[in-house]
Scaffold this active site. Structure first.
Site, PDB file in Angstrom:
ATOM      1  N   GLY A   6      30.356  17.514 -41.280  1.00 64.48           N
ATOM      2  CA  GLY A   6      30.006  17.049 -39.932  1.00 64.48           C
ATOM      3  C   GLY A   6      31.224  16.613 -39.137  1.00 64.48           C
ATOM      4  O   GLY A   6      32.335  16.523 -39.664  1.00 64.48           O
TER       5      GLY A   6
ATOM      6  N   GLY B  79      33.574  14.384 -38.088  1.00 64.49           N
ATOM      7  CA  GLY B  79      34.009  13.066 -38.543  1.00 64.49           C
ATOM      8  C   GLY B  79      34.988  12.411 -37.583  1.00 64.49           C
ATOM      9  O   GLY B  79      35.288  11.223 -37.694  1.00 64.49           O
TER      10      GLY B  79
ATOM     11  N   ASP C  77      39.395   7.923 -40.503  1.00 62.13           N
ATOM     12  CA  ASP C  77      39.420   6.922 -39.429  1.00 62.13           C
ATOM     13  C   ASP C  77      38.888   7.470 -38.102  1.00 62.13           C
ATOM     14  O   ASP C  77      38.840   6.764 -37.102  1.00 62.13           O
ATOM     15  CB  ASP C  77      40.839   6.375 -39.233  1.00 62.13           C
ATOM     16  CG  ASP C  77      41.837   7.472 -38.862  1.00 62.13           C
ATOM     17  OD1 ASP C  77      41.418   8.651 -38.715  1.00 62.13           O
ATOM     18  OD2 ASP C  77      43.032   7.163 -38.715  1.00 62.13           O
TER      19      ASP C  77
ATOM     20  N   ARG D 250      38.558  19.586 -26.400  1.00 57.16           N
ATOM     21  CA  ARG D 250      38.426  20.976 -26.838  1.00 57.16           C
ATOM     22  C   ARG D 250      37.232  21.620 -26.153  1.00 57.16           C
ATOM     23  O   ARG D 250      36.183  20.993 -26.004  1.00 57.16           O
ATOM     24  CB  ARG D 250      38.259  20.999 -28.356  1.00 57.16           C
ATOM     25  CG  ARG D 250      38.061  22.380 -28.931  1.00 57.16           C
ATOM     26  CD  ARG D 250      38.367  22.404 -30.406  1.00 57.16           C
ATOM     27  NE  ARG D 250      37.365  21.707 -31.194  1.00 57.16           N
ATOM     28  CZ  ARG D 250      37.381  21.698 -32.524  1.00 57.16           C
ATOM     29  NH1 ARG D 250      38.338  22.316 -33.190  1.00 57.16           N
ATOM     30  NH2 ARG D 250      36.458  21.058 -33.202  1.00 57.16           N
TER      31      ARG D 250
ATOM     32  N   ARG E  94      29.014  26.499 -36.685  1.00 56.22           N
ATOM     33  CA  ARG E  94      29.845  27.095 -37.732  1.00 56.22           C
ATOM     34  C   ARG E  94      28.960  27.706 -38.820  1.00 56.22           C
ATOM     35  O   ARG E  94      27.765  27.381 -38.890  1.00 56.22           O
ATOM     36  CB  ARG E  94      30.710  25.985 -38.383  1.00 56.22           C
ATOM     37  CG  ARG E  94      31.486  25.179 -37.363  1.00 56.22           C
ATOM     38  CD  ARG E  94      31.535  23.689 -37.743  1.00 56.22           C
ATOM     39  NE  ARG E  94      32.111  22.897 -36.639  1.00 56.22           N
ATOM     40  CZ  ARG E  94      33.399  22.691 -36.464  1.00 56.22           C
ATOM     41  NH1 ARG E  94      34.254  23.138 -37.334  1.00 56.22           N
ATOM     42  NH2 ARG E  94      33.832  22.009 -35.431  1.00 56.22           N
TER      43      ARG E  94
ATOM     44  N   ASP F 184      33.301  25.774 -42.898  1.00 55.16           N
ATOM     45  CA  ASP F 184      33.075  24.842 -41.785  1.00 55.16           C
ATOM     46  C   ASP F 184      34.072  25.080 -40.645  1.00 55.16           C
ATOM     47  O   ASP F 184      33.923  24.504 -39.574  1.00 55.16           O
ATOM     48  CB  ASP F 184      33.158  23.388 -42.255  1.00 55.16           C
ATOM     49  CG  ASP F 184      34.422  23.087 -43.016  1.00 55.16           C
ATOM     50  OD1 ASP F 184      34.691  23.777 -44.026  1.00 55.16           O
ATOM     51  OD2 ASP F 184      35.176  22.194 -42.600  1.00 55.16           O
ATOM     52  N   ASN F 185      35.063  25.928 -40.884  1.00 55.46           N
ATOM     53  CA  ASN F 185      36.011  26.265 -39.822  1.00 55.46           C
ATOM     54  C   ASN F 185      35.834  27.714 -39.380  1.00 55.46           C
ATOM     55  O   ASN F 185      36.758  28.334 -38.867  1.00 55.46           O
ATOM     56  CB  ASN F 185      37.450  26.053 -40.302  1.00 55.46           C
ATOM     57  CG  ASN F 185      37.740  24.597 -40.614  1.00 55.46           C
ATOM     58  OD1 ASN F 185      37.085  23.710 -40.089  1.00 55.46           O
ATOM     59  ND2 ASN F 185      38.717  24.353 -41.469  1.00 55.46           N
TER      60      ASN F 185
ATOM     61  N   ASP G 187      39.271  25.300 -35.054  1.00 54.26           N
ATOM     62  CA  ASP G 187      39.863  24.320 -35.974  1.00 54.26           C
ATOM     63  C   ASP G 187      41.288  24.693 -36.390  1.00 54.26           C
ATOM     64  O   ASP G 187      41.559  25.042 -37.548  1.00 54.26           O
ATOM     65  CB  ASP G 187      38.966  24.087 -37.203  1.00 54.26           C
ATOM     66  CG  ASP G 187      37.876  23.067 -36.876  1.00 54.26           C
ATOM     67  OD1 ASP G 187      37.699  22.747 -35.691  1.00 54.26           O
ATOM     68  OD2 ASP G 187      37.200  22.587 -37.803  1.00 54.26           O
TER      69      ASP G 187
HETATM   70  P1  AMP Z   1      39.193  19.863 -41.050  1.00 54.34           P
HETATM   71  O1  AMP Z   1      40.030  20.038 -42.264  1.00 54.34           O
HETATM   72  O2  AMP Z   1      39.943  19.311 -39.863  1.00 54.34           O
HETATM   73  O3  AMP Z   1      38.432  21.090 -40.685  1.00 54.34           O
HETATM   74  O4  AMP Z   1      38.151  18.724 -41.380  1.00 54.34           O
HETATM   75  C1  AMP Z   1      37.274  18.771 -42.474  1.00 54.34           C
HETATM   76  C2  AMP Z   1      36.288  17.637 -42.380  1.00 54.34           C
HETATM   77  O5  AMP Z   1      36.970  16.379 -42.425  1.00 54.34           O
HETATM   78  C3  AMP Z   1      35.465  17.604 -41.103  1.00 54.34           C
HETATM   79  O6  AMP Z   1      34.191  17.129 -41.437  1.00 54.34           O
HETATM   80  C4  AMP Z   1      36.205  16.620 -40.252  1.00 54.34           C
HETATM   81  O7  AMP Z   1      35.380  16.033 -39.271  1.00 54.34           O
HETATM   82  C5  AMP Z   1      36.668  15.601 -41.280  1.00 54.34           C
HETATM   83  N1  AMP Z   1      37.873  14.873 -40.850  1.00 54.34           N
HETATM   84  C6  AMP Z   1      39.119  15.363 -40.721  1.00 54.34           C
HETATM   85  N2  AMP Z   1      39.971  14.411 -40.310  1.00 54.34           N
HETATM   86  C7  AMP Z   1      39.258  13.262 -40.161  1.00 54.34           C
HETATM   87  C8  AMP Z   1      39.560  11.922 -39.767  1.00 54.34           C
HETATM   88  N3  AMP Z   1      40.791  11.546 -39.429  1.00 54.34           N
HETATM   89  N4  AMP Z   1      38.547  11.032 -39.743  1.00 54.34           N
HETATM   90  C9  AMP Z   1      37.301  11.390 -40.084  1.00 54.34           C
HETATM   91  N5  AMP Z   1      36.949  12.624 -40.471  1.00 54.34           N
HETATM   92  C10 AMP Z   1      37.908  13.565 -40.517  1.00 54.34           C
HETATM   93 MG    MG Z   2      37.127  21.664 -39.467  1.00 52.46          MG
END
Ligand code: AMP
Ligand code: MG
Length: 491
Positions: free
Chosen positions: A88, A90, A123, A174, A181, A250-251, A260
């Site tokens: 989700g 985050g 965070d 964005r 996804r 998810d990407n 992403d």
């Molecule tokens: P990503 O690798 O950016 O595609 O992120 C993978 C997952 O980690 C997704 O669910 C993001 O929302 C979550 N995520 C990445 N960075 C953060 C962050 N700093 N705080 C909270 N969730 C994160």
């Molecule tokens: Mg992602």
């Protein structure tokens, strides 16, 4: 003046299980560092108003604009092959959707805008470096004519985020044709919520594949549509030397956009096994693996759609396999046609695939720069005496031998040298977002609060196919000591 967003939200009208309602978290001292004015206009937003302090507060998530219905979207996903049933948004919040000047629905999302119920241990924040990187690379990808999410704005928050060290915090606005996804379907499939899968599929068809609305078997057609768009997308990536870096499900966008941008990169020297991402230790997402991985991700999507295909599981699987079977041909057709164009062929003949493959093999062996080889080949097409591309090869004789065959082949076509050169320059960029340039831009911004290099890089990359003599140095590959060996997610 107030900022008016002409929101027309549709995703937040879907069932509650699709998202969590959550507002962005206010930040201390937002300051706009970049607004994409042409994109603002395209979205029906007033760029002058967005550039006011009130605009910066909205783009930083400090103020929620009228008509927004902020949500964090639910999704699951395979990360490096491992299934995670709940990921989700985050650190992102979807403010809402607008209909752009072309009548296309666009999500407006804040990335780095604070924690959500999906943050897990994170965070919810983003650091300035990755925000600038996504801004640069997504807009460069757009200018290259490749489907992608875009960047409307970057703001600094006036707060620090703690990574390995304290870094300036930032928020990226964005824009996407949607943020749905493969992992969004997986979220409901793992919960065996077939009604939600059907709702989501209907939403996706209406939004992204309206031509399928009357189809006899709309869900089969949907899978076929996503397969075709992903196959085409990955072919386009390969044709410009792009490595996504984190092709987790998810990407992987259902609309077929690049989404992403994390530890992504454009390669300098051609190397099919190239990996930059620091987290991709096994090379799962290496340059040449991307078509295979796209198909793997699409197979995960197909699994989610099986209950919509047929109650007879065996029949559903066989039908899904047939549709997935179209990936390989769609991909190769797009990739081979793109390669023919890159070497300036207007027609297709037996032996063309071998001709282009032999060039790539020679490039790999000779560490030829991917972008410059093709661009300079275009120069050579206009001036047969030129040997520019030759200089990219460690052993120039390897190029000479190939060039002889190439000249023989192009001589079979009636187009003039000038026509061929124009056609090649229209598909072979001279400017790509090279890693060492991005790193330098980020260092100047983060260490010296100097955004002039960022502005200049963004400006040059907006016209990647135009010779821009004043900015010729941006075409250069890195010197050995400038070479970037690894890229980082920065999350
Ligand atoms: P990503 O690798 O950016 O595609 O992120 C993978 C997952 O980690 C997704 O669910 C993001 O929302 C979550 N995520 C990445 N960075 C953060 C962050 N700093 N705080 C909270 N969730 C994160
Ligand atoms: Mg992602």
């Amino acid at each position: 003046m107030t900022v008016h967003f002409p929101f027309q939200n549709s995703y937040s009208a879907l069932p509650d299980s699709f998202f969590a309602r959550v507002a962005p978290t206010p930040v201390a001292a937002p300051r706009l560092i970049k607004l994409n004015r042409p994109l603002a206009l395209q979205l029906g937003l007033d760029p002058d108003v967005l550039e006011t302090p009130e605009g910066a507060e909205i783009l930083a998530g400090k103020t929620v604009p009228a008509g927004a219905d902020p949500i964090a979207m639910a999704y699951a996903g395979h990360q490096f092959g491992q299934f995670v049933p709940q990921l989700g948004d985050g650190r992102a919040v979807l403010l809402g959707e607008v209909i752009d000047k072309d009548g296309i629905r666009r999500d407006i999302q804040l990335k780095g805008s604070g924690p959500t119920p999906f943050s897990r241990r994170g965070d919810g924040r983003a650091a300035l470096g990755p925000v600038l990187r996504e801004y640069i690379v997504s807009e460069a990808t757009f200018a290259l004519g490749i489907p992608t999410t875009r960047s409307l704005a970057a703001v600094v928050t006036g707060e620090h985020v703690i990574r390995e060290t304290a870094l300036p915090g930032a928020v990226l606005t964005r824009v996407a044709s949607s943020h749905i996804r493969v992992g969004t379907f997986q979220f409901f499939a793992v919960r065996r919520d077939t009604d939600a899968i059907r709702r989501l599929a209907d939403h996706v068809i209406a939004r992204h594949y309206p031509e399928l609305l009357g189809a006899e078997r709309p869900y089969h057609a949907l899978l076929g549509g996503v397969v075709a768009r992903q196959a085409d997308l990955v072919a386009r990536w390969l044709l410009v030397g792009f490595i996504h870096g984190v092709m987790n499900t998810d990407n992987s966008s259902i609309s077929g956009e690049t989404i992403d941008y994390g530890p992504c990169a454009f390669m300098d020297a051609y190397n099919p096994a190239q990996v930059f991402s620091s987290i991709d230790e096994m090379g799962r997402y290496a340059y040449a693996n991307q078509p295979r991985i796209a198909l793997w991700n699409l197979t995960r999507l197909a699994e989610c759609l099986l209950p919509l295909f047929s109650d007879d599981q065996e029949k559903a699987v066989a039908e899904a396999q047939d549709i997935l079977g179209t990936f390989s041909e769609t991909f190769s057709d797009a990739y081979q046609a793109g390669l023919r164009k890159k070497v300036g062929l207007f027609t297709e003949r037996d032996g063309d695939d071998a001709l282009t493959q032999d060039l790539l093999d020679a490039m790999a062996k000779n560490q030829a720069d991917f972008t410059l080889t093709f661009r300079k080949l275009g120069d050579a097409a206009g001036d047969p005496a030129a040997d520019y591309a030759r200089a990219q090869f460690m052993d120039p004789a390897a190029f000479d031998e190939w060039a002889r065959r190439w000249h023989e082949r192009t001589a079979l076509e009636p187009q003039s040298a000038a026509e061929r050169q124009a056609a090649m320059h229209a598909v072979n960029p001279i400017f790509i977002p090279r890693n060492h340039r991005i790193e330098a831009v980020i260092q100047a911004a983060v260490n010296d609060n100097n955004y002039a290099p960022f502005e200049e890089l963004v400006k040059v990359l907006a016209k990647p196919f135009d010779d821009q003599p004043d900015y010729a140095a941006y075409a250069d590959p890195p010197l050995p000591d400038q070479r970037v060996l690894q890229t980082f997610c920065g999350t």
